[in-house]
Structure formats: C-alpha cells, structure tokens
Scaffold this motif. Structure first.
Motif, PDB file in Angstrom:
ATOM      1  N   ASP A  34      17.100 -38.043 -40.654  1.00 52.63           N
ATOM      2  CA  ASP A  34      16.977 -39.481 -40.383  1.00 52.63           C
ATOM      3  C   ASP A  34      18.096 -39.843 -39.416  1.00 52.63           C
ATOM      4  OD1 ASP A  34      16.977 -42.269 -40.353  1.00 52.63           O
ATOM      5  OD2 ASP A  34      16.344 -42.419 -42.444  1.00 52.63           O
ATOM      6  N   LEU A  35      17.778 -39.817 -38.130  1.00 52.33           N
ATOM      7  CA  LEU A  35      18.791 -40.076 -37.112  1.00 52.33           C
ATOM      8  C   LEU A  35      19.333 -41.500 -37.211  1.00 52.33           C
ATOM      9  CD1 LEU A  35      17.181 -38.320 -34.006  1.00 52.33           C
ATOM     10  CD2 LEU A  35      19.109 -37.504 -35.373  1.00 52.33           C
ATOM     11  N   GLN A  36      18.482 -42.434 -37.552  1.00 50.82           N
ATOM     12  CA  GLN A  36      18.923 -43.830 -37.633  1.00 50.82           C
ATOM     13  C   GLN A  36      19.904 -44.036 -38.785  1.00 50.82           C
ATOM     14  OE1 GLN A  36      15.722 -46.638 -37.748  1.00 50.82           O
ATOM     15  NE2 GLN A  36      17.043 -48.417 -37.530  1.00 50.82           N
ATOM     16  N   ALA A  37      19.632 -43.418 -39.915  1.00 48.11           N
ATOM     17  CA  ALA A  37      20.514 -43.569 -41.076  1.00 48.11           C
ATOM     18  C   ALA A  37      21.722 -42.637 -41.002  1.00 48.11           C
ATOM     19  CB  ALA A  37      19.738 -43.296 -42.361  1.00 48.11           C
ATOM     20  N   GLY A  38      21.645 -41.613 -40.149  1.00 47.36           N
ATOM     21  CA  GLY A  38      22.730 -40.638 -40.076  1.00 47.36           C
ATOM     22  C   GLY A  38      22.775 -39.755 -41.304  1.00 47.36           C
ATOM     23  N   SER A  39      21.601 -39.306 -41.746  1.00 47.30           N
ATOM     24  CA  SER A  39      21.546 -38.498 -42.969  1.00 47.30           C
ATOM     25  C   SER A  39      20.551 -37.353 -42.825  1.00 47.30           C
ATOM     26  CB  SER A  39      21.146 -39.369 -44.163  1.00 47.30           C
ATOM     27  OG  SER A  39      19.826 -39.857 -44.010  1.00 47.30           O
ATOM     28  N   ILE A  40      20.725 -36.345 -43.666  1.00 51.03           N
ATOM     29  CA  ILE A  40      19.834 -35.187 -43.719  1.00 51.03           C
ATOM     30  C   ILE A  40      19.522 -34.902 -45.186  1.00 51.03           C
ATOM     31  CG2 ILE A  40      19.637 -32.690 -43.335  1.00 51.03           C
ATOM     32  CD1 ILE A  40      21.279 -32.997 -40.838  1.00 51.03           C
ATOM     33  N   ARG A  41      18.266 -34.663 -45.464  1.00 51.08           N
ATOM     34  CA  ARG A  41      17.849 -34.310 -46.817  1.00 51.08           C
ATOM     35  C   ARG A  41      17.745 -32.790 -46.910  1.00 51.08           C
ATOM     36  NH1 ARG A  41      11.832 -35.735 -48.743  1.00 51.08           N
ATOM     37  NH2 ARG A  41      11.575 -34.811 -46.672  1.00 51.08           N
ATOM     38  N   LEU A  68      22.654 -32.932 -32.660  1.00 53.20           N
ATOM     39  CA  LEU A  68      21.366 -32.676 -33.311  1.00 53.20           C
ATOM     40  C   LEU A  68      20.249 -33.451 -32.632  1.00 53.20           C
ATOM     41  CD1 LEU A  68      19.587 -31.501 -35.512  1.00 53.20           C
ATOM     42  CD2 LEU A  68      20.376 -33.319 -37.053  1.00 53.20           C
ATOM     43  N   ALA A  69      20.516 -34.703 -32.275  1.00 53.96           N
ATOM     44  CA  ALA A  69      19.506 -35.537 -31.625  1.00 53.96           C
ATOM     45  C   ALA A  69      19.066 -34.926 -30.296  1.00 53.96           C
ATOM     46  CB  ALA A  69      20.048 -36.946 -31.411  1.00 53.96           C
ATOM     47  N   ARG A  70      20.012 -34.352 -29.557  1.00 50.24           N
ATOM     48  CA  ARG A  70      19.657 -33.746 -28.274  1.00 50.24           C
ATOM     49  C   ARG A  70      18.739 -32.545 -28.481  1.00 50.24           C
ATOM     50  NH1 ARG A  70      23.391 -31.447 -23.255  1.00 50.24           N
ATOM     51  NH2 ARG A  70      21.617 -31.178 -21.862  1.00 50.24           N
ATOM     52  N   MET A  78      16.703 -32.119 -30.992  1.00 55.09           N
ATOM     53  CA  MET A  78      15.407 -32.610 -31.453  1.00 55.09           C
ATOM     54  C   MET A  78      14.562 -33.106 -30.286  1.00 55.09           C
ATOM     55  SD  MET A  78      16.297 -34.379 -35.133  1.00 55.09           S
ATOM     56  CE  MET A  78      14.558 -34.446 -35.658  1.00 55.09           C
ATOM     57  N   ASP A  79      15.209 -33.707 -29.300  1.00 54.05           N
ATOM     58  CA  ASP A  79      14.484 -34.110 -28.090  1.00 54.05           C
ATOM     59  C   ASP A  79      13.993 -32.886 -27.323  1.00 54.05           C
ATOM     60  OD1 ASP A  79      14.736 -36.821 -28.495  1.00 54.05           O
ATOM     61  OD2 ASP A  79      16.528 -37.030 -27.257  1.00 54.05           O
ATOM     62  N   LYS A  80      14.851 -31.881 -27.204  1.00 59.88           N
ATOM     63  CA  LYS A  80      14.525 -30.679 -26.435  1.00 59.88           C
ATOM     64  C   LYS A  80      13.414 -29.879 -27.104  1.00 59.88           C
ATOM     65  CE  LYS A  80      16.014 -29.191 -23.241  1.00 59.88           C
ATOM     66  NZ  LYS A  80      15.508 -29.166 -21.850  1.00 59.88           N
ATOM     67  N   ARG A  81      13.471 -29.733 -28.435  1.00 61.72           N
ATOM     68  CA  ARG A  81      12.492 -28.896 -29.131  1.00 61.72           C
ATOM     69  C   ARG A  81      11.077 -29.442 -28.965  1.00 61.72           C
ATOM     70  NH1 ARG A  81      10.607 -29.958 -34.092  1.00 61.72           N
ATOM     71  NH2 ARG A  81      10.846 -27.875 -34.962  1.00 61.72           N
ATOM     72  N   ALA A  82      10.949 -30.753 -28.826  1.00 60.26           N
ATOM     73  CA  ALA A  82       9.624 -31.346 -28.657  1.00 60.26           C
ATOM     74  C   ALA A  82       8.978 -30.898 -27.349  1.00 60.26           C
ATOM     75  CB  ALA A  82       9.729 -32.861 -28.708  1.00 60.26           C
ATOM     76  N   SER A  83       9.812 -30.620 -26.338  1.00 57.34           N
ATOM     77  CA  SER A  83       9.282 -30.195 -25.039  1.00 57.34           C
ATOM     78  C   SER A  83       8.970 -28.708 -24.996  1.00 57.34           C
ATOM     79  CB  SER A  83      10.291 -30.531 -23.929  1.00 57.34           C
ATOM     80  OG  SER A  83      11.460 -29.738 -24.055  1.00 57.34           O
ATOM     81  N   LEU A  84       9.264 -27.985 -26.070  1.00 55.13           N
ATOM     82  CA  LEU A  84       9.073 -26.536 -26.113  1.00 55.13           C
ATOM     83  C   LEU A  84       7.829 -26.132 -26.888  1.00 55.13           C
ATOM     84  CD1 LEU A  84      12.785 -25.572 -26.869  1.00 55.13           C
ATOM     85  CD2 LEU A  84      11.623 -25.377 -24.655  1.00 55.13           C
ATOM     86  N   GLY A  85       7.062 -27.118 -27.313  1.00 54.54           N
ATOM     87  CA  GLY A  85       5.879 -26.818 -28.098  1.00 54.54           C
ATOM     88  C   GLY A  85       6.146 -26.738 -29.583  1.00 54.54           C
ATOM     89  N   LEU A  86       7.365 -27.064 -29.998  1.00 56.45           N
ATOM     90  CA  LEU A  86       7.700 -27.069 -31.422  1.00 56.45           C
ATOM     91  C   LEU A  86       7.270 -28.404 -32.022  1.00 56.45           C
ATOM     92  CD1 LEU A  86      11.248 -25.449 -31.199  1.00 56.45           C
ATOM     93  CD2 LEU A  86       9.166 -24.376 -32.048  1.00 56.45           C
TER      94      LEU A  86
END
Length: 221
Positions: A65-72, A106-108, A110-118
């Motif tokens: 959750d990038l907005q909340a700054g948390s990871i489950r 981490l946000a960067r 997540m942006d990059k992985r979307a362009s890789l077909g992930l």
C-alpha cells in the motif's frame, strides 16, 4: 524448494550496517538497469521493513500500500501446531511500515515491473528475462547480488539479507524506538525475543555502564 545458502550450517557474528552504510550500499546500485532498480527495491524492503528473505520473495503487488506506506507480510514464520485449530492459516501475518525514502525505491520498481509484462499474478520481485518472465527470484541470486553491491560500496562487513534485518533492528534501537514497536515490525512472538535480539546487536546498557565507571584514584591519594 528455495535454494539453501551456500554457508548453511556456519555461524557468523552479526554485523549490522549503520543507516549511513545502508544508504551507501543502495547508492552504488545502478538506477538505469532493470536489475539495479529491482535490487534497490529489494534492499529497501528488507532494510525498510526488517522482513526475512523468504517473506520478501513471497510478496505480491497486492501486499503493498504505497499510499499508506505499509506492506502486508502474509507468509511470516509458521504458527505452532496448537494455534492452527483457531486459525487455519499456518503462517503469521503482520502489517509493517516503510519509511518514505525506502518506499520511493519500491514505487519505482513497481512502475518498472508493469512495463515488463509482470502482472498482479506474479511475485512482487520476479524474473523478467525473455522466456523466464514472472518466476520467483532465487534466494542465491539475491545473496550474491548483495555481496557484489557491498564490494562495490567498499563495505567490509558481511552484507546479506538477514543482516539487513539486523540493521533495521539496530537502527530502531539506536534511535530509541519502543521495544514493542520493534517486536511488531520484526514479527517476533514475544518481547523477550526482541529484548534478546536487540541486546545482542546493540548492548547499549553494557557499554554505558563501563563508560560511566569512576576513574581510578591516583596512587598516594
């Protein structure tokens, strides 16, 4: 099955990195290559949250959750058998915080992985090479990548995934974070475990007790 570390069975003294050393480590990793962006994010998560390597590699995009700054973390340590009757999920689940600086790495990714077909169906930290898209990373790859990054950074300490967890615990204790917060962030079962963990890494009371000893009296006085 995850690959065991090449040093399995060996015991090493903990060598937590300081906050400054961790920043140097991250800064030596490429911001241009895809593998560099991914490695920066891996370091940011393991150091920023104190997560174990196996917990980190089982993360999925929906856990962040990038907005909340948390990871489950859904795949923590396994629960004792006696607890499974109350909750069928065999793993301890916890939600941890991530500071803004590490969250940005981490946000960067997540942006990059979307362009890789992930996609959301693939692990957060997955392979992306042609013919090998979306597979979980091999733990041995992560350990080797950290070792190479430490060599480039000129860090003499042994740098490894669990060492980043030690480093967060050391930093939190050093900056006066309450033990119960460290316990919940690291996913320890009890405060006693956290106390032993932190005291081993940062024996502040022992050091201060010796430093505060009265000076020896001069002979003849």
């Amino acid at each position: 099955m995850p690959s065991p570390p090449t040093n399995a069975g060996q015991t090493f003294a903990p060598e937590p990195l300081t906050h400054e050393e961790t920043q140097i480590l991250i800064s030596t990793v490429s911001t241009r290559s895809i593998s560099g962006i991914r490695l920066r994010a891996l370091i940011a998560v393991m150091y920023g949250t104190g997560s174990r390597l196996n917990e980190t590699l089982k993360l999925e995009p929906r856990d962040v959750d990038l907005q909340a700054g948390s990871i489950r973390i859904r795949f923590g340590k396994r629960k004792p058998r006696k607890d499974l009757s109350k909750a069928p999920n065999p793993y301890r689940v916890r939600v941890v915080g991530v500071d803004p600086a590490n969250l940005a790495h981490l946000a960067r990714w997540m942006d990059k992985r979307a362009s890789l077909g992930l996609t959301a169906r693939h692990p957060l930290f997955a392979t992306y090479s042609e013919g090998n898209v979306g597979k979980p990373l091999d733990p041995r790859y992560v350990r080797a990548a950290l070792k190479r990054a430490a060599e480039r950074a000129g860090i003499d300490k042994r740098v490894h995934p669990h060492g980043l967890r030690h480093s967060l615990a050391f930093d939190l204790a050093e900056t006066g974070v309450a033990p119960h917060v460290i316990k919940d962030q690291l996913g320890h079962e009890s405060l006693a475990t956290t106390d032993r963990y932190v005291s081993h890494l940062n024996p502040r009371q022992v050091i201060q007790a010796i430093q505060n000893r009265r000076p020896p009296e001069e002979p003849g006085r």
